[in-house]
Design a protein around this motif. Structure first.
Motif: not given
Length: 329
Positions: A193-194, A301-304, A200-211, A182-189
């Protein structure tokens, strides 16, 4: 010792060789070289009999993938990006001058072509990935009398290469891409885009109460939940979208060509569909929280990632099973 240099001994050696071998005439005019000899290994690998091949040109092995990208070393030796081995046409069917054919060039120049990869087609139409070598066959005065082409079946090797490549790019449990890829692809993408000024958008998804899932149902059930989430999310994605297991129960989705509004819509679709019912008959019900951000193509990219992570944290703080969107930077 003399027996080992007799013509019959050489013929037996070629006929018992593991690699495929064919010999053609040195004909430079249309329709091109004529196949005058094939060894049993070639027949076994291609499915053709010797009778079916003798008198044909190497064009008999042509198929829709035969001219992919000719390797740089072949381009340098032959001088052009051209169709390999098959005479008279590029892969798309367009004719080119016979003088452009690499096999023709071997005949004309007397220079061998070192190993290159190509795709032939068997008698039944199935592809055969091969590595080839081509050398002129000279008579006593030094004139080129024919051409010797040898190739080996790369099917097993390429299958292993694909397996190793997949192992290097994929998370072993879920099959989602891993963080390194993903890191390699992100740099390329991000660079693409620039240049093209595309969102280009980003989603972060977390499963609730996974523990608690692991604690209540066991880690094997937790693994099944992770795999089910990946399958469900991938069913909602386009071919250009990229799903990565970012770590533990957290996933990152890279959405090329997607505005912030489009990413919000996808995030809400994923949240609602996962919350509506269990992802499998034997799986416990779950919910997910998501953070959404759009890349600033004039920023970095790190700001996003930081803004998406802050939005995800806000979704959890607000009670989970929510989508929160980061403001533009």
């Amino acid at each position: 010792m003399q027996n080992f240099v007799e013509p019959q001994a050489f013929r037996r050696a070629i006929e018992q060789a593991f690699n495929a071998v064919l010999v053609t005439t040195a004909e430079l005019e249309t329709p091109g070289p004529e196949i005058v000899y094939v060894n049993p290994a070639l027949c076994a690998q291609t499915g053709y009999s010797a009778d079916e091949l003798l008198g044909q040109t190497p064009r008999v092995f042509q198929g829709p993938a035969t001219e992919r990208a000719v390797l740089d070393r072949l381009r340098k030796q032959v001088g052009r990006d051209m169709h390999v081995t098959v005479h008279g046409h590029h892969a798309d069917g367009c004719p080119y001058p016979l003088a452009d054919c690499p096999i023709h060039r071997v005949m004309a120049t007397g220079e061998p072509l070192k190993a290159w990869r190509d795709t032939f087609y068997r008698c039944d139409g199935s592809p055969l990935d091969v590595e080839l070598f081509a050398s002129p066959m000279r008579g006593l005065p030094g004139a080129v009398e024919g051409l010797v082409i040898a190739f080996r079946d790369l099917s097993a090797q390429l299958a292993l290469e694909r397996k190793l490549e997949s192992a290097a790019q994929r998370d072993g449990l879920t099959g989602a891409f891993n963080r390194d890829f993903f890191d390699t692809l992100l740099e390329h993408e991000y660079a693409r885009a620039t240049r093209q000024r595309q969102p280009v958008s980003l989603l972060l998804l977390d499963i609730d109460h996974f523990k608690s899932i692991n604690d209540t149902y066991g880690h094997l059930m937790g693994d099944e939940v992770l795999k089910a989430v990946v399958i469900h999310v991938q069913e909602q994605l386009r071919g250009t979208d990229v799903l990565t297991r970012w770590g533990g129960e957290e996933f990152a989705l890279l959405l090329p060509g997607t505005t912030l509004e489009g990413a919000q819509t996808l995030a809400e679709t994923l949240r609602a569909s996962i919350a509506s019912k269990p992802l499998g008959a034997d799986l416990p019900p779950i919910t997910v929280s998501l953070g959404v951000a759009q890349f600033d193509i004039d920023g970095n990219d790190q700001d996003a990632f930081q803004r998406a992570d802050e939005a995800l944290y806000a979704a959890k703080e607000d009670g989970r099973n929510r989508v929160r969107t980061a403001p533009a930077s």
